[in-house]
Design a protein around this motif. Structure first.
Motif, PDB file in Angstrom:
ATOM      1  N   GLY A   1       8.691 -43.756  -1.825  1.00 60.09           N
ATOM      2  CA  GLY A   1       9.315 -43.894  -3.227  1.00 60.09           C
ATOM      3  C   GLY A   1       8.493 -43.015  -4.156  1.00 60.09           C
ATOM      4  N   ASP A   2       8.441 -43.368  -5.568  1.00 63.20           N
ATOM      5  CA  ASP A   2       8.000 -42.504  -6.541  1.00 63.20           C
ATOM      6  C   ASP A   2       6.709 -41.716  -6.260  1.00 63.20           C
ATOM      7  OD1 ASP A   2       8.363 -41.740  -9.455  1.00 63.20           O
ATOM      8  OD2 ASP A   2       6.425 -42.753  -9.716  1.00 63.20           O
ATOM      9  N   GLY A   3       6.813 -40.585  -6.721  1.00 61.53           N
ATOM     10  CA  GLY A   3       5.617 -39.817  -6.385  1.00 61.53           C
ATOM     11  C   GLY A   3       5.251 -39.475  -4.820  1.00 61.53           C
ATOM     12  N   SER A   4       5.713 -39.929  -4.037  1.00 60.98           N
ATOM     13  CA  SER A   4       5.697 -39.665  -2.566  1.00 60.98           C
ATOM     14  C   SER A   4       5.495 -38.182  -1.899  1.00 60.98           C
ATOM     15  CB  SER A   4       6.520 -40.615  -1.648  1.00 60.98           C
ATOM     16  OG  SER A   4       7.694 -40.236  -1.852  1.00 60.98           O
ATOM     17  N   MET A   5       6.531 -37.276  -2.370  1.00 63.19           N
ATOM     18  CA  MET A   5       6.350 -36.031  -2.332  1.00 63.19           C
ATOM     19  C   MET A   5       5.101 -35.136  -2.537  1.00 63.19           C
ATOM     20  SD  MET A   5       7.745 -33.581  -0.415  1.00 63.19           S
ATOM     21  CE  MET A   5       9.479 -34.053  -0.157  1.00 63.19           C
ATOM     22  N   VAL A   6       4.349 -35.734  -3.703  1.00 61.47           N
ATOM     23  CA  VAL A   6       3.204 -34.884  -4.106  1.00 61.47           C
ATOM     24  C   VAL A   6       2.166 -35.108  -2.902  1.00 61.47           C
ATOM     25  CG1 VAL A   6       1.338 -35.044  -5.664  1.00 61.47           C
ATOM     26  CG2 VAL A   6       3.923 -35.017  -6.427  1.00 61.47           C
ATOM     27  N   LYS A   7       2.120 -36.815  -2.699  1.00 63.27           N
ATOM     28  CA  LYS A   7       1.303 -37.217  -1.781  1.00 63.27           C
ATOM     29  C   LYS A   7       1.498 -36.480  -0.309  1.00 63.27           C
ATOM     30  CE  LYS A   7       0.762 -41.837  -3.950  1.00 63.27           C
ATOM     31  NZ  LYS A   7       1.368 -43.313  -3.776  1.00 63.27           N
ATOM     32  N   TRP A   8       2.834 -36.439  -0.018  1.00 62.12           N
ATOM     33  CA  TRP A   8       3.200 -35.536   1.511  1.00 62.12           C
ATOM     34  C   TRP A   8       2.510 -34.126   1.467  1.00 62.12           C
ATOM     35  CZ3 TRP A   8       6.475 -37.330   5.844  1.00 62.12           C
ATOM     36  CH2 TRP A   8       6.715 -38.557   5.698  1.00 62.12           C
ATOM     37  N   VAL A   9       2.815 -33.425   0.174  1.00 65.79           N
ATOM     38  CA  VAL A   9       2.251 -32.143   0.134  1.00 65.79           C
ATOM     39  C   VAL A   9       0.867 -31.842   0.199  1.00 65.79           C
ATOM     40  CG1 VAL A   9       2.180 -30.028  -1.503  1.00 65.79           C
ATOM     41  CG2 VAL A   9       4.408 -31.176  -0.924  1.00 65.79           C
ATOM     42  N   GLU A  10       0.087 -32.868  -0.480  1.00 62.57           N
ATOM     43  CA  GLU A  10      -1.419 -33.072  -0.564  1.00 62.57           C
ATOM     44  C   GLU A  10      -2.116 -33.385   0.675  1.00 62.57           C
ATOM     45  OE1 GLU A  10      -2.055 -34.604  -4.468  1.00 62.57           O
ATOM     46  OE2 GLU A  10      -1.151 -32.997  -5.523  1.00 62.57           O
ATOM     47  N   ALA A  11      -1.393 -34.280   1.387  1.00 61.02           N
ATOM     48  CA  ALA A  11      -2.150 -34.869   2.760  1.00 61.02           C
ATOM     49  C   ALA A  11      -2.914 -33.846   3.463  1.00 61.02           C
ATOM     50  CB  ALA A  11      -1.079 -35.378   3.501  1.00 61.02           C
ATOM     51  N   VAL A  12      -3.614 -34.399   4.162  1.00 63.39           N
ATOM     52  CA  VAL A  12      -4.608 -33.367   5.100  1.00 63.39           C
ATOM     53  C   VAL A  12      -4.496 -33.895   6.326  1.00 63.39           C
ATOM     54  CG1 VAL A  12      -6.754 -32.620   5.486  1.00 63.39           C
ATOM     55  CG2 VAL A  12      -6.036 -32.840   3.264  1.00 63.39           C
ATOM     56  N   PRO A  13      -3.786 -33.398   7.446  1.00 64.46           N
ATOM     57  CA  PRO A  13      -2.794 -31.921   7.022  1.00 64.46           C
ATOM     58  C   PRO A  13      -1.738 -32.375   6.339  1.00 64.46           C
ATOM     59  CG  PRO A  13      -2.336 -32.662   9.241  1.00 64.46           C
ATOM     60  CD  PRO A  13      -3.604 -33.592   8.780  1.00 64.46           C
ATOM     61  N   SER A  14      -1.120 -31.315   5.548  1.00 52.95           N
ATOM     62  CA  SER A  14      -0.327 -31.448   4.703  1.00 52.95           C
ATOM     63  C   SER A  14       1.258 -31.657   5.635  1.00 52.95           C
ATOM     64  CB  SER A  14       0.253 -30.015   3.930  1.00 52.95           C
ATOM     65  OG  SER A  14       1.389 -30.030   3.142  1.00 52.95           O
ATOM     66  N   LYS A  15       2.173 -32.586   5.041  1.00 51.74           N
ATOM     67  CA  LYS A  15       3.204 -32.974   5.520  1.00 51.74           C
ATOM     68  C   LYS A  15       4.420 -32.357   5.069  1.00 51.74           C
ATOM     69  CE  LYS A  15       2.052 -37.494   5.266  1.00 51.74           C
ATOM     70  NZ  LYS A  15       1.808 -38.904   5.622  1.00 51.74           N
ATOM     71  N   ALA A  16       4.415 -31.612   3.947  1.00 56.09           N
ATOM     72  CA  ALA A  16       5.610 -31.138   3.177  1.00 56.09           C
ATOM     73  C   ALA A  16       5.094 -29.785   2.724  1.00 56.09           C
ATOM     74  CB  ALA A  16       5.942 -31.915   2.134  1.00 56.09           C
ATOM     75  N   ASN A  17       5.830 -28.969   2.478  1.00 49.76           N
ATOM     76  CA  ASN A  17       5.939 -27.477   1.870  1.00 49.76           C
ATOM     77  C   ASN A  17       5.724 -27.525   0.402  1.00 49.76           C
ATOM     78  OD1 ASN A  17       6.202 -26.687   4.527  1.00 49.76           O
ATOM     79  ND2 ASN A  17       8.401 -26.294   3.909  1.00 49.76           N
ATOM     80  N   LYS A  18       5.030 -26.317  -0.016  1.00 48.42           N
ATOM     81  CA  LYS A  18       4.982 -26.209  -1.457  1.00 48.42           C
ATOM     82  C   LYS A  18       6.097 -26.183  -2.254  1.00 48.42           C
ATOM     83  CE  LYS A  18       0.286 -26.084  -1.415  1.00 48.42           C
ATOM     84  NZ  LYS A  18      -0.702 -27.239  -2.015  1.00 48.42           N
TER      85      LYS A  18
END
Length: 485
Positions: free
Chosen positions: A414-431
């Motif tokens: 939900g809300d704000g999840s893409m930021v979390k996926w980008v900043e995850a280690v390892p990253s799960k989404a592109n910049k």
């Protein structure tokens, strides 16, 4: 020395004034300081029908008779064949499993008998570029229910070099028409939204496929060419198997024709000879058992181009490939075009689903919503304001079209999840804060598959009064009289 002090004082005062001006004007500046187009991947483009729909949407009023849909309780009638009735659903929690019963019924039969096959057409955009997400959905189905082969593959593809599930090469002289750019093709589009022509008489026109060592994809299972009708009697293909060069004629007598090359190959290069004006669509690779998932993704696709599919041609493809489920996974290219009112998209995609049901009679449809996407607001990346309204419109057209629905936005957090996926280690989404990488795509595929499979488990619970006959050649379900159990 005095001059340097004056310059320093002037510079300092200018800095103070600038900072004060920025603070004063910040309150009236738009929160969205950077347009998302600066963050989007270069792969994100817009199809021509989306542009037309946007222009038309500005000049029309869309009065939605189901404007109160979000407050409505969705009730279901018993399935006419099996008598199964699902419980009512609130709009917020809508999944529409009732509308996928034909797919689940066949899946249950496959699980019980270990015979037969199921086929899924997965239509998408750049989220699925290079077989992303789809390759893992396919793998999960094949691990659970069997099946070998990558499915239908285009003659040419802009993502061929990045696709890991098959090595795909082709000559540069193919003539291509795509439903993203051409509304009236010289010949009907194939189920992949393309038609290809080998019209170069001076240079060889060819396509080459090689299987990779992915589980369930280690061979080119039953490579079969799909092509259209033509008056060209000289057209043929050639390919090498072992030490033999094989020539086969393209007898385009029917609206849609198939030509099987061999049983199973590790690799094959197919040359097209004197094949001018023969519409070529692609190759299919499957073993005819278990589950097969075709990836029909196109960068920049909004889903609207499906509306120009030729019904007769699609029914021919369906007769040969026998689809059981059509998945519509769109959203990336519909976000952020000047309005948060997506009623125009809801209206047009409702017509698209109706058209799909004409093209593939009796086939269930599953809508997958947009994923989260982030945009910069007040110097901070947050969920784009258009995501929730678009997901809402997608759910509305799924409900009105009697299609299943997977809310990918909520599934991923939900809300704000893409930021979390980008900043995850390892990253799960592109910049670009829009597309998933390989790690994220695997996780998204698991989330989608889990939703579909949970619906299947519910179906089996409701359908426990039915069994599959012991005779393998009997494909119908027989109801059990509960008094004799």
């Amino acid at each position: 020395m005095e001059t340097n002090k004056n310059y320093f004082l002037q510079a300092f005062l200018l800095l103070i004034i600038s900072a004060g001006a920025f603070i004063a004007f910040k309150t009236i500046l738009p929160k969205k300081l950077m347009e998302q187009t600066k963050l989007e991947s270069k792969n994100v483009v817009i199809d021509s029908l989306l542009l037309d729909a946007l222009d038309e949407g500005k000049n029309e009023e869309f009065v939605d008779a189901n404007d109160t849909l979000i407050k409505k309780i969705i009730t279901y009638k018993p399935n006419p064949k099996l008598g199964i009735k699902y419980t009512s659903e609130k709009f917020d929690n809508y999944k529409g499993y009732q509308h996928i019963i034909p797919f689940y019924e066949k899946l249950q039969q496959l699980e019980a008998t270990k015979t037969g096959s199921i086929r899924i057409a997965y239509f998408g955009d750049s989220m699925n570029d290079g077989d992303m997400i789809v390759q893992d959905v396919r793998k999960l189905f094949q691990e659970q229910f069997g099946g070998q082969g990558v499915g239908f593959v285009n003659i040419t593809s802009e993502s061929a070099s990045s696709r890991a599930t098959i090595k795909h090469e082709f000559s540069s002289n193919w003539k291509t028409q795509s439903y993203l750019k051409t509304k009236s093709p010289t010949r009907s589009f194939g189920v992949n939204g393309h038609v290809f022509f080998a019209n170069d008489t001076l240079h060889p026109t060819w396509v080459k496929f090689k299987a990779n060592n992915y589980k369930h994809l280690t061979q080119l299972n039953n490579p079969t060419l799909f092509y259209g009708n033509s008056t060209n009697k000289e057209a043929m293909i050639s390919y090498v198997v072992g030490k033999d060069t094989i020539y086969k004629k393209l007898n385009g007598e029917n609206q849609l024709n198939t030509l099987k090359l061999a049983d199973n190959l590790k690799s094959v290069k197919v040359n097209f000879i004197n094949a001018e004006n023969v519409p070529i669509y692609g190759f299919n690779f499957d073993d005819g058992k278990g589950v097969h998932v075709d990836n029909f993704s196109n960068r920049g696709n909004s889903g609207l181009p499906i509306s120009i599919f030729n019904v007769g041609m699609m029914q021919e493809f369906n007769n040969k490939l026998d689809y059981d489920l059509v998945v519509l996974h769109y959203g990336t290219n519909v976000l952020n075009y000047g309005s948060y009112d997506y009623s125009w998209y809801e209206k047009r995609m409702t017509k698209v689903v109706a058209h799909i049901k004409q093209c593939f009679p009796g086939v269930a449809v599953l809508v997958i919503s947009t994923a989260d996407k982030s945009t910069k607001y007040d110097l901070e990346m947050k969920t784009d304001s258009a995501v929730v309204p678009l997901a809402m419109a997608q759910k509305k057209y799924a409900v009105k079209s009697e299609a299943g629905f997977v809310n990918l936005y909520t599934l991923m957090g939900g809300d704000g999840s893409m930021v979390k996926w980008v900043e995850a280690v390892p990253s799960k989404a592109n910049k670009d804060y829009t597309h998933f990488n390989y790690t994220g795509s695997k996780e998204i595929a698991k989330l989608i598959y889990k939703e579909i499979y949970e619906g299947f488990l519910l179906f089996k619970t409701l359908n426990k009064g039915y069994i599959v006959p012991k005779r393998k050649n009997d494909s119908v379900y027989t109801k059990i009289d509960s008094t004799n159990e």
